[in-house]
Motif scaffolding. Structure first.
Motif, PDB file in Angstrom:
ATOM      1  N   MET A  30       0.850  -1.194   0.000  1.00  0.00           N
ATOM      2  CA  MET A  30       0.000   0.000   0.000  1.00  0.00           C
ATOM      3  C   MET A  30       0.885   1.243   0.000  1.00  0.00           C
ATOM      4  SD  MET A  30      -3.114  -1.195   0.116  1.00  0.00           S
ATOM      5  CE  MET A  30      -4.127   0.161   0.702  1.00  0.00           C
ATOM      6  N   PRO A  31       0.309   2.398  -0.367  1.00  0.00           N
ATOM      7  CA  PRO A  31       1.077   3.647  -0.296  1.00  0.00           C
ATOM      8  C   PRO A  31       1.547   3.900   1.139  1.00  0.00           C
ATOM      9  CG  PRO A  31      -0.993   3.984  -1.462  1.00  0.00           C
ATOM     10  CD  PRO A  31      -1.042   2.600  -0.882  1.00  0.00           C
ATOM     11  N   ALA A  32       2.700   4.521   1.277  1.00  0.00           N
ATOM     12  CA  ALA A  32       3.290   4.777   2.599  1.00  0.00           C
ATOM     13  C   ALA A  32       2.353   5.551   3.517  1.00  0.00           C
ATOM     14  CB  ALA A  32       4.609   5.518   2.445  1.00  0.00           C
ATOM     15  N   SER A  33       1.480   6.380   2.963  1.00  0.00           N
ATOM     16  CA  SER A  33       0.595   7.212   3.773  1.00  0.00           C
ATOM     17  C   SER A  33      -0.680   6.501   4.229  1.00  0.00           C
ATOM     18  CB  SER A  33       0.198   8.465   2.986  1.00  0.00           C
ATOM     19  OG  SER A  33      -0.480   8.085   1.800  1.00  0.00           O
ATOM     20  N   SER A  34      -0.937   5.286   3.729  1.00  0.00           N
ATOM     21  CA  SER A  34      -2.166   4.576   4.082  1.00  0.00           C
ATOM     22  C   SER A  34      -2.097   4.053   5.521  1.00  0.00           C
ATOM     23  CB  SER A  34      -2.397   3.408   3.121  1.00  0.00           C
ATOM     24  OG  SER A  34      -3.562   2.704   3.501  1.00  0.00           O
ATOM     25  N   PRO A  35      -3.109   4.360   6.350  1.00  0.00           N
ATOM     26  CA  PRO A  35      -3.107   3.879   7.732  1.00  0.00           C
ATOM     27  C   PRO A  35      -3.675   2.463   7.885  1.00  0.00           C
ATOM     28  CG  PRO A  35      -4.987   5.290   7.395  1.00  0.00           C
ATOM     29  CD  PRO A  35      -4.223   5.276   6.093  1.00  0.00           C
ATOM     30  N   THR A  36      -4.078   1.846   6.773  1.00  0.00           N
ATOM     31  CA  THR A  36      -4.667   0.506   6.828  1.00  0.00           C
ATOM     32  C   THR A  36      -4.048  -0.398   5.761  1.00  0.00           C
ATOM     33  OG1 THR A  36      -6.427   1.025   5.263  1.00  0.00           O
ATOM     34  CG2 THR A  36      -6.890   1.427   7.602  1.00  0.00           C
ATOM     35  N   ALA A  37      -4.253  -1.690   5.939  1.00  0.00           N
ATOM     36  CA  ALA A  37      -3.891  -2.706   4.946  1.00  0.00           C
ATOM     37  C   ALA A  37      -4.825  -3.884   5.169  1.00  0.00           C
ATOM     38  CB  ALA A  37      -2.433  -3.130   5.097  1.00  0.00           C
ATOM     39  N   ALA A  38      -4.858  -4.800   4.219  1.00  0.00           N
ATOM     40  CA  ALA A  38      -5.703  -5.990   4.352  1.00  0.00           C
ATOM     41  C   ALA A  38      -4.846  -7.234   4.170  1.00  0.00           C
ATOM     42  CB  ALA A  38      -6.820  -5.958   3.315  1.00  0.00           C
ATOM     43  N   VAL A  39      -5.262  -8.322   4.808  1.00  0.00           N
ATOM     44  CA  VAL A  39      -4.574  -9.610   4.690  1.00  0.00           C
ATOM     45  C   VAL A  39      -5.561 -10.618   4.139  1.00  0.00           C
ATOM     46  CG1 VAL A  39      -3.411 -11.469   5.943  1.00  0.00           C
ATOM     47  CG2 VAL A  39      -3.001  -9.083   6.591  1.00  0.00           C
ATOM     48  N   PHE A  40      -5.070 -11.449   3.223  1.00  0.00           N
ATOM     49  CA  PHE A  40      -5.888 -12.449   2.545  1.00  0.00           C
ATOM     50  C   PHE A  40      -5.238 -13.821   2.673  1.00  0.00           C
ATOM     51  CE2 PHE A  40      -5.734  -8.385   0.211  1.00  0.00           C
ATOM     52  CZ  PHE A  40      -7.021  -7.943   0.440  1.00  0.00           C
ATOM     53  N   MET A  41      -6.031 -14.861   2.551  1.00  0.00           N
ATOM     54  CA  MET A  41      -5.543 -16.245   2.619  1.00  0.00           C
ATOM     55  C   MET A  41      -6.717 -17.177   2.337  1.00  0.00           C
ATOM     56  SD  MET A  41      -5.335 -16.518   6.785  1.00  0.00           S
ATOM     57  CE  MET A  41      -4.755 -14.845   6.933  1.00  0.00           C
ATOM     58  N   THR A  42      -6.423 -18.449   2.191  1.00  0.00           N
ATOM     59  CA  THR A  42      -7.460 -19.473   2.091  1.00  0.00           C
ATOM     60  C   THR A  42      -7.320 -20.390   3.294  1.00  0.00           C
ATOM     61  OG1 THR A  42      -7.427 -19.384  -0.321  1.00  0.00           O
ATOM     62  CG2 THR A  42      -8.386 -21.357   0.677  1.00  0.00           C
ATOM     63  N   ILE A  43      -8.438 -20.672   3.957  1.00  0.00           N
ATOM     64  CA  ILE A  43      -8.438 -21.578   5.108  1.00  0.00           C
ATOM     65  C   ILE A  43      -9.291 -22.784   4.747  1.00  0.00           C
ATOM     66  CG2 ILE A  43      -8.937 -21.861   7.562  1.00  0.00           C
ATOM     67  CD1 ILE A  43      -8.787 -18.765   7.781  1.00  0.00           C
ATOM     68  N   SER A  44      -8.660 -23.954   4.703  1.00  0.00           N
ATOM     69  CA  SER A  44      -9.360 -25.209   4.422  1.00  0.00           C
ATOM     70  C   SER A  44      -9.548 -25.949   5.737  1.00  0.00           C
ATOM     71  CB  SER A  44      -8.547 -26.068   3.452  1.00  0.00           C
ATOM     72  OG  SER A  44      -8.340 -25.370   2.246  1.00  0.00           O
TER      73      SER A  44
END
Length: 153
Positions: A37-51
């Protein structure tokens, strides 16, 4: 020349694997990743698959030193407007099923990030499951859109 080739091969062996998965009881967590994400963004998201190869379970919470807070989120269509909402009560992992945390759907939202990770970085993320307990995974930060993985990942 042989020494150079051997040194190069040894260097390749020391690189972290691009695809990574983790287990917690009957759960398999496949390739946790986050988008740079851009350096100024205060958030991010995490993704994955859970089986889940066992009985029903639930992802209750997550935490990471990468952010002050981590929340379970989902995108919802609210009368034609896409909105992001926190998931209350956890994310259900059905028995003998699979849940994908992916852009535009369920995901883990990281809030109040003091410094954004850049492509190639990795950071720990602890997941708390109702039955499988706690498991720590390593999130890979990738540039661009969703990563492409070979068959089986």
């Amino acid at each position: 020349m042989k020494k150079l080739a051997l040194a190069a091969f040894a260097g390749l062996l020391s690189l972290p694997a691009l695809a990574h998965d983790y287990s917690a009881g009957a759960l398999k967590i496949d390739h946790p990743w986050s988008r740079a994400m851009p350096a100024s963004s205060p958030t991010a998201a995490v993704f994955m698959t859970i089986s889940n190869s066992g009985g029903a379970d639930r992802l209750l919470a997550a935490s990471t030193p990468q952010a002050a807070r981590a929340e379970l989120h989902q995108h919802l269509n609210d009368n034609g407007v896409m909105r992001m909402r926190e998931v209350s009560g956890g994310i259900v992992l059905p028995a003998a099923g699979q849940v994908k945390l992916a852009p535009g759907g369920l995901h883990l939202m990281l809030l109040q990030i003091p410094k954004q990770a850049v492509s190639g970085d990795r950071f720990p993320l602890q997941l708390q499951f109702e039955k499988a307990g706690k498991v720590t995974v390593e999130v890979t930060v990738e540039s661009g859109m969703a990563p492409v993985h070979p068959a089986g990942h």
